[in-house]
Enzyme design. Structure first.
Site, PDB file in Angstrom:
ATOM      1  N   ASN A   9      -8.897   9.032  33.829  1.00  0.00           N
ATOM      2  CA  ASN A   9      -8.457   8.242  32.678  1.00  0.00           C
ATOM      3  C   ASN A   9      -6.929   8.176  32.743  1.00  0.00           C
ATOM      4  OD1 ASN A   9      -7.803   7.217  30.202  1.00  0.00           O
ATOM      5  ND2 ASN A   9      -8.588   8.956  29.011  1.00  0.00           N
ATOM      6  N   TRP A  10      -6.430   7.034  33.169  1.00  0.00           N
ATOM      7  CA  TRP A  10      -4.969   6.923  33.358  1.00  0.00           C
ATOM      8  C   TRP A  10      -4.220   6.769  32.044  1.00  0.00           C
ATOM      9  CZ3 TRP A  10      -4.454   3.092  38.148  1.00  0.00           C
ATOM     10  CH2 TRP A  10      -5.048   3.707  39.267  1.00  0.00           C
ATOM     11  N   LYS A  11      -4.934   6.540  30.965  1.00  0.00           N
ATOM     12  CA  LYS A  11      -4.312   6.336  29.642  1.00  0.00           C
ATOM     13  C   LYS A  11      -3.214   5.271  29.745  1.00  0.00           C
ATOM     14  CE  LYS A  11      -5.706  10.955  28.408  1.00  0.00           C
ATOM     15  NZ  LYS A  11      -5.521  12.167  27.633  1.00  0.00           N
ATOM     16  N   HIS A  95     -12.956   7.886  22.995  1.00  0.00           N
ATOM     17  CA  HIS A  95     -12.018   8.930  23.408  1.00  0.00           C
ATOM     18  C   HIS A  95     -11.350   9.519  22.167  1.00  0.00           C
ATOM     19  CE1 HIS A  95      -8.540  10.939  25.085  1.00  0.00           C
ATOM     20  NE2 HIS A  95      -9.224  11.017  26.210  1.00  0.00           N
ATOM     21  N   GLU A  97      -8.413  10.253  21.513  1.00  0.00           N
ATOM     22  CA  GLU A  97      -7.167   9.584  21.104  1.00  0.00           C
ATOM     23  C   GLU A  97      -7.479   8.321  20.312  1.00  0.00           C
ATOM     24  OE1 GLU A  97      -5.465   9.636  25.008  1.00  0.00           O
ATOM     25  OE2 GLU A  97      -5.340  11.819  24.832  1.00  0.00           O
ATOM     26  N   GLU A 167     -15.064  16.649  25.549  1.00  0.00           N
ATOM     27  CA  GLU A 167     -13.631  16.900  25.666  1.00  0.00           C
ATOM     28  C   GLU A 167     -13.116  17.587  24.400  1.00  0.00           C
ATOM     29  OE1 GLU A 167     -11.695  13.974  28.613  1.00  0.00           O
ATOM     30  OE2 GLU A 167     -11.896  12.912  26.729  1.00  0.00           O
ATOM     31  N   GLY A 173      -4.638  17.343  27.439  1.00  0.00           N
ATOM     32  CA  GLY A 173      -3.201  17.175  27.654  1.00  0.00           C
ATOM     33  C   GLY A 173      -2.371  18.379  27.233  1.00  0.00           C
ATOM     34  N   SER A 213      -7.589  19.034  30.337  1.00  0.00           N
ATOM     35  CA  SER A 213      -6.765  19.801  31.279  1.00  0.00           C
ATOM     36  C   SER A 213      -7.537  20.254  32.522  1.00  0.00           C
ATOM     37  CB  SER A 213      -6.089  20.989  30.578  1.00  0.00           C
ATOM     38  OG  SER A 213      -5.252  20.522  29.531  1.00  0.00           O
ATOM     39  N   GLY A 234      -7.484  13.396  32.860  1.00  0.00           N
ATOM     40  CA  GLY A 234      -6.321  12.633  32.423  1.00  0.00           C
ATOM     41  C   GLY A 234      -5.149  12.872  33.357  1.00  0.00           C
ATOM     42  N   GLY A 235      -4.267  13.779  32.948  1.00  0.00           N
ATOM     43  CA  GLY A 235      -3.013  14.025  33.672  1.00  0.00           C
ATOM     44  C   GLY A 235      -3.179  14.174  35.183  1.00  0.00           C
TER      45      GLY A 235
HETATM   46  P1  PGA Z   1      -6.226  15.661  30.347  1.00  0.00           P
HETATM   47  O1  PGA Z   1      -6.937  14.442  29.600  1.00  0.00           O
HETATM   48  O2  PGA Z   1      -6.953  15.891  31.637  1.00  0.00           O
HETATM   49  O3  PGA Z   1      -4.796  15.201  30.565  1.00  0.00           O
HETATM   50  O4  PGA Z   1      -6.292  16.840  29.440  1.00  0.00           O
HETATM   51  C1  PGA Z   1      -8.335  14.295  29.622  1.00  0.00           C
HETATM   52  C2  PGA Z   1      -8.756  13.096  28.811  1.00  0.00           C
HETATM   53  O5  PGA Z   1      -8.133  12.851  27.768  1.00  0.00           O
HETATM   54  O6  PGA Z   1      -9.693  12.369  29.161  1.00  0.00           O
END
Ligand code: PGA
Length: 255
Positions: A9-11, A95, A97, A167, A173, A213, A234-235
């Site tokens: 997930n590149w956000k 998600h 967010e 998640e 994050g 993470s 994500g990251g």
């Molecule tokens: P993260 O994000 O790996 O940076 O914690 C995961 C996600 O939000 O899908």
């Protein structure tokens, strides 16, 4: 046996050039991997260039969100049809967010999931508790409620199109990964819930990813858990070497 599925997930990251470079780098590094399903989810505006960079690769494309109406006066929104038109196979829905920063409700998420499936997209349906909910001992009830509401009204056939991503919001994050045991406990509960809603055979087929993470250093131990079928990253998915490393590690746990 569920095939592992790892999605990035590149956000709201990358520009057109870095998005294409990242995709091309992954396509090269992962071309031998066939025992893991792989997807990347760039921002909407880079779907097409990334799709070009991934053509003839074993990496599928996903979007990070979708709107549940087919067309009309919905300024700023993107439909399922538009995502299909831009080579998407998957779409991330619900998600944290979007739930917590954009105010998406369980009802909206349920509608998006149903519409996505009818349109031929495969939803990655995210659930997860906030830190205060975990501290209050409410993790299982919060997550179970999200799963039930998100899948409400979906028959077996549609449910089989869904990947669930657990998640924990406090792990996203933050560098704080859930321990493999904490994650497994919730994944097992979700699978049991799927067996209650549908049946054991459906529950055994639906993949449940862990996200929060996830990184190269914890991939092997997470993937070793019986109910963790993949990762939503994500990251670490923004670095080709790290993301490729995680996928290769998951492929090795298959062998
Ligand atoms: P993260 O994000 O790996 O940076 O914690 C995961 C996600 O939000 O899908």
């Amino acid at each position: 046996m569920r095939k592992p599925f790892i999605a990035g997930n590149w956000k709201m990251n990358n520009n057109c050039q870095t998005a294409v470079e990242l995709a091309a780098g992954l396509a090269l590094q992962l071309k031998e991997v066939d025992s893991v399903d792989i997807a990347v989810c760039p921002p909407f505006v880079y779907l097409q260039p990334v799709a070009n960079a991934l053509s003839f690769s074993n990496i599928a494309l996903g979007a990070q969100n979708v709107y549940a109406e087919p067309n009309g006066a919905f300024t700023g929104e993107i439909s399922c049809e538009m995502l299909r038109d831009n080579c998407c196979t998957y779409v991330i829905i619900g998600h944290s967010e979007r739930r917590h920063k954009m105010g998406e409700t369980d009802e909206m998420i349920n509608k998006k999931i149903a519409t996505a499936i009818v349109s031929g997209l495969l939803p990655i349906f995210c659930v997860g508790e906030l830190l205060e909910q975990r501290k209050a001992g409410k993790t299982q009830t919060v997550v179970a409620d999200q799963v039930r509401k998100g899948l409400d009204g979906l028959g077996v056939e549609k449910a089989l199109a869904v990947t669930i991503a657990y998640e924990p919001v406090w792990a996203i994050g933050t560098g704080k990964t859930a321990t493999p045991e904490q994650a497994q406990q919730v994944h097992k509960m979700i699978r049991q819930l799927l067996a209650d809603i549908y049946d054991q055979s459906v529950a055994q087929q639906i993949r449940i990813q862990y996200g929060g993470s996830a990184k190269p250093a914890n991939t092997a131990e997470l993937m070793a858990k019986p109910d963790i079928d993949g990762l939503l990253v994500g990251g670490a998915s923004l670095k080709a070497d790290d993301f490729a490393d995680m996928i290769k590690t998951a492929a090795e746990t298959q062998n």
